[in-house]
Design an enzyme around this catalytic site. Sequence first.
Site, PDB file in Angstrom:
ATOM      1  N   GLU A 286      -9.030   9.389  -0.935  1.00 27.85           N
ATOM      2  CA  GLU A 286      -7.617   9.562  -1.233  1.00 27.85           C
ATOM      3  C   GLU A 286      -7.320  11.056  -1.200  1.00 27.85           C
ATOM      4  O   GLU A 286      -7.519  11.779  -2.177  1.00 27.85           O
ATOM      5  CB  GLU A 286      -7.282   8.970  -2.606  1.00 27.85           C
ATOM      6  CG  GLU A 286      -5.786   8.848  -2.856  1.00 27.85           C
ATOM      7  CD  GLU A 286      -5.266   9.732  -3.976  1.00 27.85           C
ATOM      8  OE1 GLU A 286      -4.039   9.837  -4.124  1.00 27.85           O
ATOM      9  OE2 GLU A 286      -6.084  10.335  -4.689  1.00 27.85           O
TER      10      GLU A 286
ATOM     11  N   ASP B 250     -10.636   8.227  -5.713  1.00 29.65           N
ATOM     12  CA  ASP B 250      -9.314   8.727  -6.065  1.00 29.65           C
ATOM     13  C   ASP B 250      -9.354  10.213  -6.411  1.00 29.65           C
ATOM     14  O   ASP B 250     -10.297  10.690  -7.045  1.00 29.65           O
ATOM     15  CB  ASP B 250      -8.798   7.923  -7.264  1.00 29.65           C
ATOM     16  CG  ASP B 250      -7.451   8.411  -7.746  1.00 29.65           C
ATOM     17  OD1 ASP B 250      -6.461   8.186  -7.033  1.00 29.65           O
ATOM     18  OD2 ASP B 250      -7.395   9.034  -8.827  1.00 29.65           O
TER      19      ASP B 250
END
Length: 611
Positions: free
Chosen positions: A299, A257
């Site tokens: 991401e 992330d």
Amino acid sequence: MVKEFETRLSRHYDELKWLYCELYSEKYDFFDDFLEILKYYYKNRKEDLKERDRKREKDPKWYKRNDLSGMMLYVDAFAGNLKGVEEKLSYLAETGVNYIHLMPLLDTVDGKSDGGYAVADFRKIKPSLGTMEDLEEVTDLCHRQDMNICMDFVMNHTSDEHEWAKRAKAGEKEYQDRYFFFDNFDVPSIFEQYCPQVFPTTAPGNFTWLPDIQKHVMTTFYPYQWDLNYRNPVVLNEMTANLLNLTNKGVDIVRIDAVPYIWKELYTNCRNLKQVHTIVRILRMVTEIVCPGVLLLGEVVMEPEKVVPYFGTVEKPECHMLYNVTTMASTWHTVATRDTRLLRRQMDIVSSLPKEYTFLNYLRCHDDIGWGLDYDWLSRFGINEVAHKKYLNDFFTGKIPDSFGRGELYNDDPRLGDARLCGTTASLCGIEKFAYEKNEAMTDRSIQCDLMLHAYMYTQSGIPILYSGDEVGQENDYTYHKNPLKQQDSRYLHRGDMDWKKAENRKEAGTVQEKIYSMIQKMIQIRGQYPVFETGAKVWTVDTWDDHVLGIGRYLDGEKLIALFNFSEEPKMAWINEQDGEYVDLFTGEKMEAAGIQMAPYGYHWLYKKF
């Protein structure tokens, strides 16, 4: 089996040491510690996972074929907890899903979780969701059914309730050095000059003042999410251990992330810096050494020229997969404008990239829709960025007469027109509006729009991902407005609990749920049967001579597909002329020439031919 580890390490040792020591010069003892971490997690990896690794090492393109289909879901919203997910695996198998993205479920603090992205303990599942043992049980069951589990790994920051943060607040310098602490605002003020704000309305600035210890700490996202300092080798070592702990629980895909943000440098925007790619490359080698059956999903929510470098190179790859975020945003732009030219341009860009690159394709996800479109290209048609963003948001929030979208805005900044959009696929396509009005004809038209968009998603190369509930046309959940822990975050509009009572309607012919579910199920089945949908296929856009209709061609080993999508609520003619004989529509079985195709409102076709 230590020899297996040593063999894999030897392939990467020189580059791994070079990159590590480039980041942390003259700190060679930390590199030795790093190697010990890798060896420990290899030795403690279960034998069935090692066998899975070996099988995938022999078949490195296993995830690039046409038989993977995914769904992302919040464990609590979908099934209450991990035990509940176990009970719902049969539903996922029925749908055709074999890639399950369990949204953040590591321990967080209520009210300061950011949807699970403010991790308080990387070694603990949030108690309300279960335990690490429950996670292992889920992954074991999934592997027996040839399903894959994806989990998030938050790299950029920890919660301010993480043990490191607590010890930093207690004054321990060793732990303050794992973050960015400053006694005054001199250095932070320089960062602020160059670093854009992620959430300028809800969390302005990049630093938070801690009055108890009279220091500033870097917080790029929210004040309770403290940025980690990867200049400190302890951080990389410990976070690598945390990542490998998850893979040893059976996680097949690790979604890293906020990866573009992880390296901070004065006088830069602290995005996509060279050292970020160094770290991602290191992590790729770590997985190839310890757990080569595991994939890294980056991401990176940015335009293609900034996304693509995260694949690395053929010789030195970084992420295995990335999100196709610009195509997603361009798709919703096309729904609102009915003009496919931007989407066609986006398809041409993606299709021109090397076939080694694998994208995750989606219509909706847990996050908002940001309008990061190609405004330089759109400006040739007189489109102004701020005005166009406002139009799109007005359309999908029902502010424009005759618009059918029912969404809400997130982080609305009227000055910049930079608000983002929230809402489920069904609600943005008009199903919510017309079902409420009891307008059956218009509800059917909205269902057709929803299915056309899914057919388009399943046509793209890569891995298609549903957002939980979309497969049964789940609408917005407005109850979050009454929840004090959620009411400030409009993304909970589309993060509502799965309505299992309505989902049962998928078995009842003629219901909204059955119409959507049965066709999505069919799309997944068809896609898995025909190799022409594999990532390695040649892909191009097809002239339809009508800007409302998008045409896509695919070809692989004697199989050809012409896919057509009408983004208009009016009947259209796709003026194609392939001149190579008879095709069959994979949805209806109808045989036809691929020429002058009549398109129903929001109609779609998969025309197939075997040579």
